[in-house]
Design a protein around this motif. Structure first.
Motif, PDB file in Angstrom:
ATOM      1  N   GLY A  39     -16.460  -3.142  16.014  1.00 38.56           N
ATOM      2  CA  GLY A  39     -15.058  -3.222  15.949  1.00 38.56           C
ATOM      3  C   GLY A  39     -14.356  -2.359  15.161  1.00 38.56           C
ATOM      4  N   GLU A  40     -14.470  -0.970  15.336  1.00 35.31           N
ATOM      5  CA  GLU A  40     -13.868  -0.164  14.523  1.00 35.31           C
ATOM      6  C   GLU A  40     -13.661   1.008  15.300  1.00 35.31           C
ATOM      7  OE1 GLU A  40     -16.168   1.291  11.187  1.00 35.31           O
ATOM      8  OE2 GLU A  40     -18.008   1.458  12.323  1.00 35.31           O
ATOM      9  N   PRO A  41     -12.478   1.756  15.093  1.00 35.39           N
ATOM     10  CA  PRO A  41     -12.231   3.016  15.728  1.00 35.39           C
ATOM     11  C   PRO A  41     -13.219   3.984  15.457  1.00 35.39           C
ATOM     12  CG  PRO A  41     -10.208   2.235  14.440  1.00 35.39           C
ATOM     13  CD  PRO A  41     -11.453   1.352  14.072  1.00 35.39           C
ATOM     14  N   ASP A  42     -13.551   5.091  16.437  1.00 37.28           N
ATOM     15  CA  ASP A  42     -14.516   6.101  16.412  1.00 37.28           C
ATOM     16  C   ASP A  42     -13.858   7.384  15.772  1.00 37.28           C
ATOM     17  OD1 ASP A  42     -12.998   5.961  18.881  1.00 37.28           O
ATOM     18  OD2 ASP A  42     -14.446   7.590  19.666  1.00 37.28           O
ATOM     19  N   PHE A  43     -12.587   7.150  15.573  1.00 38.68           N
ATOM     20  CA  PHE A  43     -11.753   8.459  15.105  1.00 38.68           C
ATOM     21  C   PHE A  43     -11.993   8.581  13.630  1.00 38.68           C
ATOM     22  CE2 PHE A  43      -9.315   6.926  18.682  1.00 38.68           C
ATOM     23  CZ  PHE A  43      -9.396   7.848  19.349  1.00 38.68           C
ATOM     24  N   ASP A  44     -11.814   9.751  12.927  1.00 37.51           N
ATOM     25  CA  ASP A  44     -12.143  10.172  11.607  1.00 37.51           C
ATOM     26  C   ASP A  44     -10.613   9.469  10.804  1.00 37.51           C
ATOM     27  OD1 ASP A  44     -12.914  10.559   9.200  1.00 37.51           O
ATOM     28  OD2 ASP A  44     -12.579  12.727   9.398  1.00 37.51           O
ATOM     29  N   THR A  45     -10.658   9.146   9.619  1.00 39.70           N
ATOM     30  CA  THR A  45      -9.599   8.733   8.867  1.00 39.70           C
ATOM     31  C   THR A  45      -8.629  10.112   8.926  1.00 39.70           C
ATOM     32  OG1 THR A  45     -10.736   7.318   7.492  1.00 39.70           O
ATOM     33  CG2 THR A  45      -8.535   8.100   6.796  1.00 39.70           C
ATOM     34  N   PRO A  46      -7.374   9.802   9.276  1.00 41.68           N
ATOM     35  CA  PRO A  46      -6.511  11.055   9.152  1.00 41.68           C
ATOM     36  C   PRO A  46      -6.470  11.912   7.838  1.00 41.68           C
ATOM     37  CG  PRO A  46      -5.544   9.333  10.142  1.00 41.68           C
ATOM     38  CD  PRO A  46      -6.942   8.706   9.556  1.00 41.68           C
ATOM     39  N   THR A  47      -6.584  13.221   7.943  1.00 38.59           N
ATOM     40  CA  THR A  47      -6.513  14.180   6.695  1.00 38.59           C
ATOM     41  C   THR A  47      -5.633  13.592   5.564  1.00 38.59           C
ATOM     42  OG1 THR A  47      -7.331  15.857   8.294  1.00 38.59           O
ATOM     43  CG2 THR A  47      -6.487  16.594   6.091  1.00 38.59           C
ATOM     44  N   HIS A  48      -4.473  13.484   5.897  1.00 35.46           N
ATOM     45  CA  HIS A  48      -3.294  13.254   4.783  1.00 35.46           C
ATOM     46  C   HIS A  48      -4.027  12.042   3.863  1.00 35.46           C
ATOM     47  CE1 HIS A  48      -1.704  10.515   7.457  1.00 35.46           C
ATOM     48  NE2 HIS A  48      -1.018   9.865   6.620  1.00 35.46           N
ATOM     49  N   ILE A  49      -4.599  11.080   4.668  1.00 38.84           N
ATOM     50  CA  ILE A  49      -5.119   9.739   3.909  1.00 38.84           C
ATOM     51  C   ILE A  49      -6.253  10.039   2.989  1.00 38.84           C
ATOM     52  CG2 ILE A  49      -6.003   7.505   4.046  1.00 38.84           C
ATOM     53  CD1 ILE A  49      -4.508   7.469   6.917  1.00 38.84           C
ATOM     54  N   LYS A  50      -7.131  10.956   3.514  1.00 38.14           N
ATOM     55  CA  LYS A  50      -8.313  11.699   2.567  1.00 38.14           C
ATOM     56  C   LYS A  50      -7.775  12.488   1.456  1.00 38.14           C
ATOM     57  CE  LYS A  50     -10.623  13.234   6.175  1.00 38.14           C
ATOM     58  NZ  LYS A  50     -11.786  13.538   6.910  1.00 38.14           N
TER      59      LYS A  50
END
Length: 405
Positions: A39-50
């Motif tokens: 139950g989790e998105p397969d996308f990476d965490t957005p760059t500005h958040i990292k």
């Protein structure tokens, strides 16, 4: 000497985590497994958040924070509620935890007494009932089905309320069905709840993953009186693809928040300081990645439902939100091959038997509906690429065709 506490007799390990772990094991052994379980998105965490997390580390924000969350993250949460939901809260009405699950756990531990009843519409997220039991409450399951769009009605809710009812759990969009309530749906439920001395827990974790222009509405948004009796839970895991960062938050009565703070202070203390900085950037920063992910999920939603509807014996409604399909497979249970499996395996849960064979023989991981309180279905997460969706559903179709022989 018994080594395990008696309270664990009433709960089971999370089936979604167990199935995902088994699928990952099989993948690690070299098998080509399609995993519809997570139950989790397969996308990476957005760059500005990292980048915000890296900046926080560089600035030395690596120490303890207040148990209930940093002031700046609470401010971001307050702004989010006011601008997006029209809900006004003060800092003493906000708590930040290690994921929405911990916030929910702390809420029930801080509010329930032995025998207090909690109304839970089914199908339900796997942890609701077990967390209630751990808190010595009594789950009261109210079943819905595909004919009602998997939504509880005002009449069902009214009939489920007893003098022992303390909490009603509301989840829209829903895990596992993807069902979302309209404003009219919510208003009908509020007419039942508003006069009652009952706390409503609104689990809004899939708030931003909603399709076809449907308006997101939770019970607290209907009236100020209802807001005072509603505890809202949300987080950054699903909308911002931050499941591993473990940040959830809740808003509600300051007395409840104070007691949850006490609970959390004696367990984990504060959530990760780095993750809190990242969550602040998620809530306050560029929302374009959220919209981009939603477009991808919408495309996948239509793809998986269309493919599932081509399989004989499978009935699947179009979900209004989240990233799950919840197809009914009762037509498959009537096939000769499935009846033979039942005779061989002696399994009481039909959906579990289906999912066990699906993984063991066809290398597809899905979660049995029985885990969510509905043995007629299975849950498929479409938080994976188009090719995997096509390949996985093709294997399900092959299994069904084999069972018809």
């Amino acid at each position: 000497m018994k080594l395990v506490a008696k309270r664990l007799d009433v709960v089971e390990p999370s089936p979604t985590l167990a199935i995902t772990a088994k699928a990952n094991q099989l993948k690690a052994s070299g098998l080509d497994v399609v995993g519809f379980g997570a139950g989790e998105p397969d996308f990476d965490t957005p760059t500005h958040i990292k980048e915000a997390a890296k900046k926080a580390m560089d600035q030395g924000k690596t120490k303890y924070t207040p148990v209930s969350g940093t002031v700046s993250l609470k401010d971001a949460i307050i702004r989010k509620f006011e601008t997006e939901n029209g809900l006004k809260y003060e800092k003493n009405q906000i708590i930040v935890g290690t994921g929405g699950k911990q916030v929910l756990y702390n809420f029930f531990m801080a509010t329930l007494n032995p025998g207090d009843e909690v109304i839970i519409p089914a199908p339900y997220w796997v942890s609701y009932a077990d967390i209630v039991r751990l808190a010595e409450g009594t789950p009261v399951i109210v079943s819905t089905d595909i004919s009602s769009g998997f939504k509880i009605t005002a009449d069902q809710l009214e009939k489920a309320i007893t003098p022992k009812t303390k909490v009603f759990i509301f989840n829209s969009p829903s895990n596992p069905t993807g069902a979302a309530y309209t404003r009219a749906d919510v208003e009908a439920l509020v007419r039942v709840l508003e006069p009652k001395d009952i706390i409503t827990v609104s689990d809004d974790i899939y708030e931003k993953i909603i399709y076809d222009g449907l308006e997101f509405v939770n019970p607290a948004m209907i009236s100020e009186k209802m807001k005072e009796k509603t505890f809202v839970i949300n987080g950054v895991s699903k909308a911002y693809s931050m499941t591993g960062w473990r940040i959830g938050y809740g808003a509600g009565n300051p007395e409840i928040i104070k007691n949850m703070d006490t609970m959390q202070g004696q367990s984990t203390s504060n959530a990760s300081s780095i993750s809190q900085a990242a969550a602040e950037a998620a809530l306050s920063g560029d929302q374009t990645p959220v919209a981009d992910m939603l477009k991808a999920f919408d495309k996948r939603r239509k793809l998986i439902v269309g493919l599932l509807r081509e399989i004989p014996g499978v009935e699947c409604r179009m979900p209004e939100g989240a990233f799950y399909a919840f197809p009914y497979i009762t037509g498959v249970y009537a096939t000769p091959g499935f009846k033979r499996l039942l005779a061989e395996k002696k399994e009481s849960s039909y959906s579990k038997l289906f999912c066990d064979v699906l993984l063991d023989k066809y290398n597809v991981a899905a979660v049995p509906g029985i885990a969510f309180g509905d043995d007629k279905a299975i849950r498929l997460s479409y938080a994976l690429g188009d090719k995997d969706i096509e390949k996985g559903v093709a294997r399900i179709k092959q299994m069904v065709e084999d069972l018809q022989k």
